[in-house]
Design an enzyme around this catalytic site. Structure first.
Site, PDB file in Angstrom:
ATOM      1  N   CYS A   1       3.469  -1.264  -2.088  1.00  0.00           N
ATOM      2  CA  CYS A   1       3.139  -1.734  -0.733  1.00  0.00           C
ATOM      3  C   CYS A   1       2.842  -0.558   0.187  1.00  0.00           C
ATOM      4  O   CYS A   1       3.577   0.431   0.191  1.00  0.00           O
ATOM      5  CB  CYS A   1       4.325  -2.499  -0.144  1.00  0.00           C
TER       6      CYS A   1
ATOM      7  N   TYR B   1      11.629 -11.499  -4.994  1.00  0.00           N
ATOM      8  CA  TYR B   1      10.652 -12.285  -4.232  1.00  0.00           C
ATOM      9  C   TYR B   1      10.565 -13.702  -4.813  1.00  0.00           C
ATOM     10  O   TYR B   1      11.296 -14.035  -5.751  1.00  0.00           O
ATOM     11  CB  TYR B   1       9.304 -11.558  -4.197  1.00  0.00           C
TER      12      TYR B   1
ATOM     13  N   ARG C   1       4.824  -9.306 -13.813  1.00  0.00           N
ATOM     14  CA  ARG C   1       5.935  -8.366 -13.588  1.00  0.00           C
ATOM     15  C   ARG C   1       7.226  -9.162 -13.450  1.00  0.00           C
ATOM     16  O   ARG C   1       7.330 -10.064 -12.605  1.00  0.00           O
ATOM     17  CB  ARG C   1       5.694  -7.498 -12.350  1.00  0.00           C
TER      18      ARG C   1
HETATM   19  C1  FMN Z   1       6.502   2.649  -1.488  1.00  0.00           C
HETATM   20  C2  FMN Z   1       6.762   1.685  -2.594  1.00  0.00           C
HETATM   21  C3  FMN Z   1       6.233   0.409  -2.538  1.00  0.00           C
HETATM   22  C4  FMN Z   1       6.429  -0.491  -3.599  1.00  0.00           C
HETATM   23  N1  FMN Z   1       5.814  -1.711  -3.561  1.00  0.00           N
HETATM   24  C5  FMN Z   1       5.836  -2.500  -4.666  1.00  0.00           C
HETATM   25  C6  FMN Z   1       5.004  -3.635  -4.752  1.00  0.00           C
HETATM   26  O1  FMN Z   1       4.186  -3.919  -3.873  1.00  0.00           O
HETATM   27  N2  FMN Z   1       5.106  -4.416  -5.863  1.00  0.00           N
HETATM   28  C7  FMN Z   1       5.959  -4.090  -6.892  1.00  0.00           C
HETATM   29  O2  FMN Z   1       6.028  -4.825  -7.873  1.00  0.00           O
HETATM   30  N3  FMN Z   1       6.719  -2.988  -6.845  1.00  0.00           N
HETATM   31  C8  FMN Z   1       6.656  -2.171  -5.777  1.00  0.00           C
HETATM   32  N4  FMN Z   1       7.345  -0.991  -5.770  1.00  0.00           N
HETATM   33  C9  FMN Z   1       8.061  -0.577  -6.988  1.00  0.00           C
HETATM   34  C10 FMN Z   1       7.167   0.331  -7.847  1.00  0.00           C
HETATM   35  O3  FMN Z   1       6.021  -0.362  -8.310  1.00  0.00           O
HETATM   36  C11 FMN Z   1       7.922   0.889  -9.053  1.00  0.00           C
HETATM   37  O4  FMN Z   1       8.276  -0.175  -9.894  1.00  0.00           O
HETATM   38  C12 FMN Z   1       9.177   1.661  -8.640  1.00  0.00           C
HETATM   39  O5  FMN Z   1       8.891   2.580  -7.596  1.00  0.00           O
HETATM   40  C13 FMN Z   1       9.764   2.427  -9.820  1.00  0.00           C
HETATM   41  O6  FMN Z   1       8.815   3.320 -10.365  1.00  0.00           O
HETATM   42  P1  FMN Z   1       8.817   4.893  -9.996  1.00  0.00           P
HETATM   43  O7  FMN Z   1      10.174   5.426 -10.377  1.00  0.00           O
HETATM   44  O8  FMN Z   1       7.707   5.475 -10.845  1.00  0.00           O
HETATM   45  O9  FMN Z   1       8.555   5.024  -8.544  1.00  0.00           O
HETATM   46  C14 FMN Z   1       7.205  -0.097  -4.714  1.00  0.00           C
HETATM   47  C15 FMN Z   1       7.768   1.176  -4.737  1.00  0.00           C
HETATM   48  C16 FMN Z   1       7.539   2.072  -3.717  1.00  0.00           C
HETATM   49  C17 FMN Z   1       8.117   3.466  -3.827  1.00  0.00           C
END
Ligand code: FMN
Length: 361
Positions: free
Chosen positions: A25, A186, A234
């Site tokens: 997001c 959600y 997901r």
């Molecule tokens: C800023 C931000 C926004 C996120 N928005 C979403 C989203 O819109 N949909 C979703 O499924 N996960 C969202 N996530 C989760 C990420 O897709 C991801 O699963 C999570 O950050 C873990 O991965 P990472 O360790 O590589 O960051 C968001 C994470 C971050 C940091």
């Protein structure tokens, strides 16, 4: 050659490598859900940066399904038109454009994270009544409750219809992968988990009933998504609430098999996000064992996400058959060129854009 840079074929979609931008997001619309220049540059940069898939952030299928008033949406043709050049630019870089279709359920109507995630009441400017399977079971992560509404059968049908229409628009906008967001507390996850779903109708109680909405939504998206293009879902693999009856990896495996039968092509395995009491210990690869378990228990392809930050680490996940794809979130925020950097570190098979070749040794 590194396994990370082998292509992945799902139906007729050829994903050039196995490192994807995880949906994130941005809360950067002008309050109407239309994509802005921010989205174009943000998503476009990561396609230039060598990702195999660039997945949009959670894109709301209806205004009520936004987390904040600034979320991206796809509930009208104007929304699709605003996304179309972005999907086209991503594709021109040799990257597959994907869109995550979302409904925030009872975690909606809030201010942005940098404004405190404060619930906005329905009678306040920019607030709305949020949808919940069971308002009495709402577990607020951050204090107050938003104004809530228990989803009626008509509301539920409206959600399914909104997902179907959103998928049709996403297709018209040029996306090649549709991902159903059924994780992180959600709406669809709220129906799945017995922690938040206390309904006594056909959508509550047994596994069959709690998972009905996710199955119906996935079937509706699959119905309008072309046979030669993939649908992802997901899931939160677990609620991380072992002290109570909750959503577990066993139920996730059962659901993954059902979703595969309905034409789902890949399960993107995240976790948690439903309840503040969750016992989640994040760190490198922290959700990979969940993906691995679903991969072992079912025939469906899986994506692993969470704490993946290094090229060799990402490659090892694929090489050791723990997942078919890795999704990278925060590391792609820190470095939009994580895909190219990984390729350079591993085998150099993803070429840099021609415009940048003077900079490549
Ligand atoms: C800023 C931000 C926004 C996120 N928005 C979403 C989203 O819109 N949909 C979703 O499924 N996960 C969202 N996530 C989760 C990420 O897709 C991801 O699963 C999570 O950050 C873990 O991965 P990472 O360790 O590589 O960051 C968001 C994470 C971050 C940091």
């Amino acid at each position: 050659m590194a396994e990370l840079f082998t292509s992945l074929s799902l139906r007729d979609c050829e994903i050039p490598n196995r490192v994807a931008v995880s949906p994130m997001c941005q809360y950067s619309c002008d309050r109407d859900g239309l994509a802005t220049e921010w989205h174009r540059v943000h998503l476009g940069s990561r396609a230039v940066g060598g990702a195999g898939i660039v997945m949009t952030e959670a894109t709301a299928v209806s205004p009520r399904g936004r987390i904040t008033p600034y979320d991206l949406g796809i509930w009208s043709d104007d929304h699709a038109a605003a996304l179309e050049p972005i999907a086209e630019f991503v594709r021109e870089q040799g990257t597959v454009p994907g869109i995550q279709l979302a409904h925030a359920g009872h975690k909606a109507s809030k201010t942005r994270p940098w404004e405190g995630n404060v619930p906005i009441d329905a009678d306040e400017e920019n607030g709305w009544e949020v949808l919940s399977p069971s308002p009495e079971a709402y577990p607020p992560f951050d204090g107050d409750r938003p104004t809530m509404r228990k989803a009626t059968p008509d509301d539920i049908q409206g959600v399914i219809d909104a997902y179907r229409a959103a998928a049709e628009r996403a297709l018209a906008a040029g996306f090649e992968i549709a991902e159903v967001h059924a994780a992180h507390g959600y709406l669809l996850h709220e129906f799945l988990s017995p922690v938040t779903n206390r309904r006594e109708d056909d959508y509550g109680g047994s596994f069959e009933n709690r998972s009905r909405l996710v199955r119906e939504v996935t079937a509706a998206v699959r119905d309008v998504w072309p046979d030669d293009q993939p649908v992802f879902v997901r899931l939160s693999g677990t609620d991380w609430l072992d002290d109570r009856e909750s959503w577990t990896i066993e139920e996730s495996a059962r659901l993954a098999a059902d979703l595969s039968d309905l034409g789902g092509d890949l399960i993107d395995v995240s976790s948690g996000g439903l309840h503040p009491a969750q016992e989640l210990s994040a760190g490198p690869n922290f959700q990979v064992p969940l993906a691995e378990e679903l991969r072992e228990r079912t025939d469906v392809a899986v994506g692993a996400v969470g704490g993946i930050t290094e090229p060799e680490q990402a490659d090892a996940i694929v090489r050791n058959d723990r997942a078919d794809l890795v999704l990278v979130g925060r590391e792609f925020l820190r470095d939009p060129y994580f895909g190219l950097r990984s390729s350079d570190a591993l085998d150099g098979t993803r070429e840099w854009p021609i415009q940048y070749r003077h900079a490549v040794r």
